[in-house]
Scaffold this motif. Structure first.
Motif, PDB file in Angstrom:
ATOM      1  N   ALA A 130       0.846  -1.130  -0.033  1.00  0.00           N
ATOM      2  CA  ALA A 130       0.096  -0.021   0.078  1.00  0.00           C
ATOM      3  C   ALA A 130       1.026   1.417  -0.030  1.00  0.00           C
ATOM      4  CB  ALA A 130      -0.992   0.091   1.244  1.00  0.00           C
ATOM      5  N   VAL A 131       1.874   1.434   0.842  1.00  0.00           N
ATOM      6  CA  VAL A 131       2.769   2.527   1.089  1.00  0.00           C
ATOM      7  C   VAL A 131       4.174   2.441   0.877  1.00  0.00           C
ATOM      8  CG1 VAL A 131       0.794   3.770   2.434  1.00  0.00           C
ATOM      9  CG2 VAL A 131       2.475   2.549   3.487  1.00  0.00           C
ATOM     10  N   GLY A 132       4.634   1.346   0.667  1.00  0.00           N
ATOM     11  CA  GLY A 132       5.996   0.975   0.542  1.00  0.00           C
ATOM     12  C   GLY A 132       6.987   1.914  -0.208  1.00  0.00           C
ATOM     13  N   GLN A 133       6.530   2.372  -1.388  1.00  0.00           N
ATOM     14  CA  GLN A 133       7.490   3.054  -2.066  1.00  0.00           C
ATOM     15  C   GLN A 133       7.374   4.594  -1.671  1.00  0.00           C
ATOM     16  OE1 GLN A 133       9.862   2.007  -4.298  1.00  0.00           O
ATOM     17  NE2 GLN A 133      10.605   3.950  -3.901  1.00  0.00           N
ATOM     18  N   ALA A 134       6.123   4.937  -1.344  1.00  0.00           N
ATOM     19  CA  ALA A 134       5.965   6.241  -0.860  1.00  0.00           C
ATOM     20  C   ALA A 134       6.697   6.704   0.482  1.00  0.00           C
ATOM     21  CB  ALA A 134       4.370   6.468  -0.490  1.00  0.00           C
ATOM     22  N   VAL A 135       6.612   5.552   1.253  1.00  0.00           N
ATOM     23  CA  VAL A 135       7.523   5.806   2.591  1.00  0.00           C
ATOM     24  C   VAL A 135       9.055   5.908   2.236  1.00  0.00           C
ATOM     25  CG1 VAL A 135       8.366   4.582   4.613  1.00  0.00           C
ATOM     26  CG2 VAL A 135       5.916   4.340   3.962  1.00  0.00           C
ATOM     27  N   VAL A 136       9.461   5.142   1.252  1.00  0.00           N
ATOM     28  CA  VAL A 136      10.918   5.196   0.872  1.00  0.00           C
ATOM     29  C   VAL A 136      11.207   6.640   0.264  1.00  0.00           C
ATOM     30  CG1 VAL A 136      12.703   4.614  -0.756  1.00  0.00           C
ATOM     31  CG2 VAL A 136      11.227   2.846   0.492  1.00  0.00           C
ATOM     32  N   ASP A 137      10.367   6.945  -0.513  1.00  0.00           N
ATOM     33  CA  ASP A 137      10.362   8.347  -1.231  1.00  0.00           C
ATOM     34  C   ASP A 137      10.597   9.532  -0.301  1.00  0.00           C
ATOM     35  OD1 ASP A 137      10.636   7.082  -3.584  1.00  0.00           O
ATOM     36  OD2 ASP A 137       8.619   7.498  -4.199  1.00  0.00           O
ATOM     37  N   ARG A 138       9.482   9.514   0.810  1.00  0.00           N
ATOM     38  CA  ARG A 138       9.335  10.380   1.738  1.00  0.00           C
ATOM     39  C   ARG A 138      10.579  10.379   2.672  1.00  0.00           C
ATOM     40  NH1 ARG A 138       9.024  15.493   3.035  1.00  0.00           N
ATOM     41  NH2 ARG A 138       7.908  15.777   4.952  1.00  0.00           N
ATOM     42  N   ALA A 139      11.067   9.299   2.968  1.00  0.00           N
ATOM     43  CA  ALA A 139      12.270   9.246   3.811  1.00  0.00           C
ATOM     44  C   ALA A 139      13.470   9.689   3.288  1.00  0.00           C
ATOM     45  CB  ALA A 139      12.536   7.618   4.286  1.00  0.00           C
ATOM     46  N   ASN A 140      13.643   9.594   1.929  1.00  0.00           N
ATOM     47  CA  ASN A 140      15.008   9.750   1.147  1.00  0.00           C
ATOM     48  C   ASN A 140      14.961  11.358   0.914  1.00  0.00           C
ATOM     49  OD1 ASN A 140      16.335   7.567   1.025  1.00  0.00           O
ATOM     50  ND2 ASN A 140      15.146   6.846  -0.747  1.00  0.00           N
ATOM     51  N   ALA A 141      13.657  11.969   0.868  1.00  0.00           N
ATOM     52  CA  ALA A 141      13.396  13.446   1.063  1.00  0.00           C
ATOM     53  C   ALA A 141      13.643  13.967   2.158  1.00  0.00           C
ATOM     54  CB  ALA A 141      11.978  13.779   0.275  1.00  0.00           C
ATOM     55  N   LEU A 142      13.550  13.426   3.259  1.00  0.00           N
ATOM     56  CA  LEU A 142      13.707  14.047   4.457  1.00  0.00           C
ATOM     57  C   LEU A 142      15.197  13.821   4.983  1.00  0.00           C
ATOM     58  CD1 LEU A 142      10.712  12.781   6.848  1.00  0.00           C
ATOM     59  CD2 LEU A 142      11.069  15.083   5.804  1.00  0.00           C
ATOM     60  N   LEU A 143      15.871  12.916   4.129  1.00  0.00           N
ATOM     61  CA  LEU A 143      17.376  12.663   4.776  1.00  0.00           C
ATOM     62  C   LEU A 143      17.892  13.507   3.665  1.00  0.00           C
ATOM     63  CD1 LEU A 143      17.897   9.047   5.244  1.00  0.00           C
ATOM     64  CD2 LEU A 143      18.549  10.577   6.822  1.00  0.00           C
ATOM     65  N   SER A 144      18.951  14.168   3.948  1.00  0.00           N
ATOM     66  CA  SER A 144      19.723  14.969   2.839  1.00  0.00           C
ATOM     67  C   SER A 144      20.608  13.854   2.090  1.00  0.00           C
ATOM     68  CB  SER A 144      20.555  16.280   3.364  1.00  0.00           C
ATOM     69  OG  SER A 144      21.646  15.530   4.461  1.00  0.00           O
ATOM     70  N   GLY A 145      20.543  13.684   0.784  1.00  0.00           N
ATOM     71  CA  GLY A 145      21.205  12.706   0.162  1.00  0.00           C
ATOM     72  C   GLY A 145      21.010  11.177   0.548  1.00  0.00           C
ATOM     73  N   GLY A 146      19.848  10.819   1.007  1.00  0.00           N
ATOM     74  CA  GLY A 146      19.351   9.427   1.575  1.00  0.00           C
ATOM     75  C   GLY A 146      19.192   8.585   0.494  1.00  0.00           C
ATOM     76  N   LYS A 147      19.604   7.321   0.615  1.00  0.00           N
ATOM     77  CA  LYS A 147      19.581   6.236  -0.424  1.00  0.00           C
ATOM     78  C   LYS A 147      18.665   4.917   0.307  1.00  0.00           C
ATOM     79  CE  LYS A 147      23.855   7.830  -2.388  1.00  0.00           C
ATOM     80  NZ  LYS A 147      25.251   7.534  -2.640  1.00  0.00           N
ATOM     81  N   LEU A 148      17.828   5.420   1.077  1.00  0.00           N
ATOM     82  CA  LEU A 148      16.998   4.262   1.726  1.00  0.00           C
ATOM     83  C   LEU A 148      16.343   3.461   0.517  1.00  0.00           C
ATOM     84  CD1 LEU A 148      15.555   5.913   4.620  1.00  0.00           C
ATOM     85  CD2 LEU A 148      17.605   4.442   4.753  1.00  0.00           C
ATOM     86  N   SER A 149      16.145   2.370   0.660  1.00  0.00           N
ATOM     87  CA  SER A 149      15.535   1.551  -0.227  1.00  0.00           C
ATOM     88  C   SER A 149      14.424   0.395   0.132  1.00  0.00           C
ATOM     89  CB  SER A 149      16.500   0.491  -1.263  1.00  0.00           C
ATOM     90  OG  SER A 149      17.277  -0.327  -0.180  1.00  0.00           O
ATOM     91  N   LEU A 150      13.572   0.030  -0.540  1.00  0.00           N
ATOM     92  CA  LEU A 150      12.419  -0.754   0.025  1.00  0.00           C
ATOM     93  C   LEU A 150      12.947  -2.444  -0.195  1.00  0.00           C
ATOM     94  CD1 LEU A 150       9.564  -1.041   0.981  1.00  0.00           C
ATOM     95  CD2 LEU A 150       8.716  -1.022  -1.357  1.00  0.00           C
ATOM     96  N   SER A 151      12.997  -3.002   1.141  1.00  0.00           N
ATOM     97  CA  SER A 151      13.506  -4.660   1.012  1.00  0.00           C
ATOM     98  C   SER A 151      12.317  -5.382   0.343  1.00  0.00           C
ATOM     99  CB  SER A 151      13.538  -4.974   2.576  1.00  0.00           C
ATOM    100  OG  SER A 151      13.903  -6.464   2.600  1.00  0.00           O
ATOM    101  N   ASP A 152      12.808  -6.513  -0.382  1.00  0.00           N
ATOM    102  CA  ASP A 152      12.212  -7.240  -0.958  1.00  0.00           C
ATOM    103  C   ASP A 152      11.312  -8.230   0.100  1.00  0.00           C
ATOM    104  OD1 ASP A 152      12.629  -6.600  -3.404  1.00  0.00           O
ATOM    105  OD2 ASP A 152      14.573  -7.939  -3.830  1.00  0.00           O
ATOM    106  N   SER A 153      11.940  -8.356   1.281  1.00  0.00           N
ATOM    107  CA  SER A 153      11.292  -9.097   2.184  1.00  0.00           C
ATOM    108  C   SER A 153      10.248  -8.499   3.016  1.00  0.00           C
ATOM    109  CB  SER A 153      12.349  -9.848   3.248  1.00  0.00           C
ATOM    110  OG  SER A 153      13.171  -8.879   3.750  1.00  0.00           O
ATOM    111  N   THR A 154       9.387  -8.987   3.766  1.00  0.00           N
ATOM    112  CA  THR A 154       8.463  -8.405   4.618  1.00  0.00           C
ATOM    113  C   THR A 154       8.549  -8.920   5.926  1.00  0.00           C
ATOM    114  OG1 THR A 154       6.623  -9.959   4.118  1.00  0.00           O
ATOM    115  CG2 THR A 154       6.876  -8.028   2.553  1.00  0.00           C
ATOM    116  N   GLY A 155       8.089  -8.031   6.990  1.00  0.00           N
ATOM    117  CA  GLY A 155       8.142  -8.707   8.362  1.00  0.00           C
ATOM    118  C   GLY A 155       6.731  -8.991   8.656  1.00  0.00           C
ATOM    119  N   ASP A 156       6.799  -9.840   9.985  1.00  0.00           N
ATOM    120  CA  ASP A 156       5.265 -10.037  10.714  1.00  0.00           C
ATOM    121  C   ASP A 156       5.179  -9.246  11.854  1.00  0.00           C
ATOM    122  OD1 ASP A 156       3.348 -11.615  11.237  1.00  0.00           O
ATOM    123  OD2 ASP A 156       4.323 -13.305  12.241  1.00  0.00           O
ATOM    124  N   PHE A 157       4.591  -8.122  11.464  1.00  0.00           N
ATOM    125  CA  PHE A 157       4.287  -7.160  12.617  1.00  0.00           C
ATOM    126  C   PHE A 157       3.174  -6.297  12.019  1.00  0.00           C
ATOM    127  CE2 PHE A 157       8.148  -5.898  10.368  1.00  0.00           C
ATOM    128  CZ  PHE A 157       7.782  -4.745   9.793  1.00  0.00           C
TER     129      PHE A 157
END
Length: 195
Positions: A130-157
């Motif tokens: 639902a929001v995976g890529q949007a979270v990565v994009d927003r977090a990278n925008a908040l980090l100056s020069g952020g290169k966070l990526s979305l993991s292929d794996s998922t968690g059970d939480f």
């Protein structure tokens, strides 16, 4: 023989008088003994009644204390259950925030937990979709020069994220964040709920 009969009659009269005197004295002694034992019996009876009343009162007090303690325990258990349900509700409400607010929350969590800016974000299956890529994009925008990526794996939480870089993980799940707040906020929440 008349003289002998008179003597015998006189002896018999004396013996009868003595016997009557002894009998009267004995009856007086018996009456005093009876009176003494009746007083002792009344005293013992009254003592037994006092002891019985005290024992009954002690038993009543003991049962009352136990009942009060059980009632306090039941009330405390109910309060603890209500506090626990409040934290469960908070966890559920955070997981069900409107999408834009939820993305902002997850992005801020990722930024706060990031140490290098190039970690991967692990979400649960629902949030990843639902929001995976949007979270990565927003977090990278908040980090100056952020290169966070979305993991292929998922968690059970239930919600939140795990920030991973190699074998190092930062747990930012909603369950953990709410649990961390539980210790500090339980007393405050109980005060609001029960006072």
């Amino acid at each position: 023989m008349k003289g002998t009969e008179k003597i015998i009659a006189h002896i018999q009269a004396d013996a009868k008088a003595q016997a009557d005197a002894i009998l009267a004295q004995t009856e007086l002694q018996c009456a005093e003994i009876r009176k003494s034992y009746e007083a002792k019996a009344k005293e013992r009876y009254a003592e037994k009644i006092r002891q019985g009343v005290k024992t009954c009162q002690d038993n009543i007090d003991s049962v009352e204390r136990i009942n009060q303690m059980e009632a306090r325990k039941a009330i405390l258990a109910l309060k603890q259950e209500m506090v626990s349900k409040s934290f469960d509700t908070a966890c559920r409400m955070l997981s069900q925030l409107p999408q834009d607010k939820y993305v902002e929350l997850l992005a801020k969590l990722a930024v706060q937990a990031s140490t290098t800016g190039d970690e991967e974000i692990v979400l649960n299956a629902r949030d990843r979709k639902a929001v995976g890529q949007a979270v990565v994009d927003r977090a990278n925008a908040l980090l100056s020069g952020g290169k966070l990526s979305l993991s292929d794996s998922t968690g059970d939480f239930a919600g939140g994220l795990i920030l991973r870089r190699g074998s190092i993980e930062a747990n930012c799940t909603i369950e953990l964040l709410v649990e961390l707040c539980r210790g500090d906020m339980s007393a405050q929440l109980a005060k609001v709920l029960f006072e």
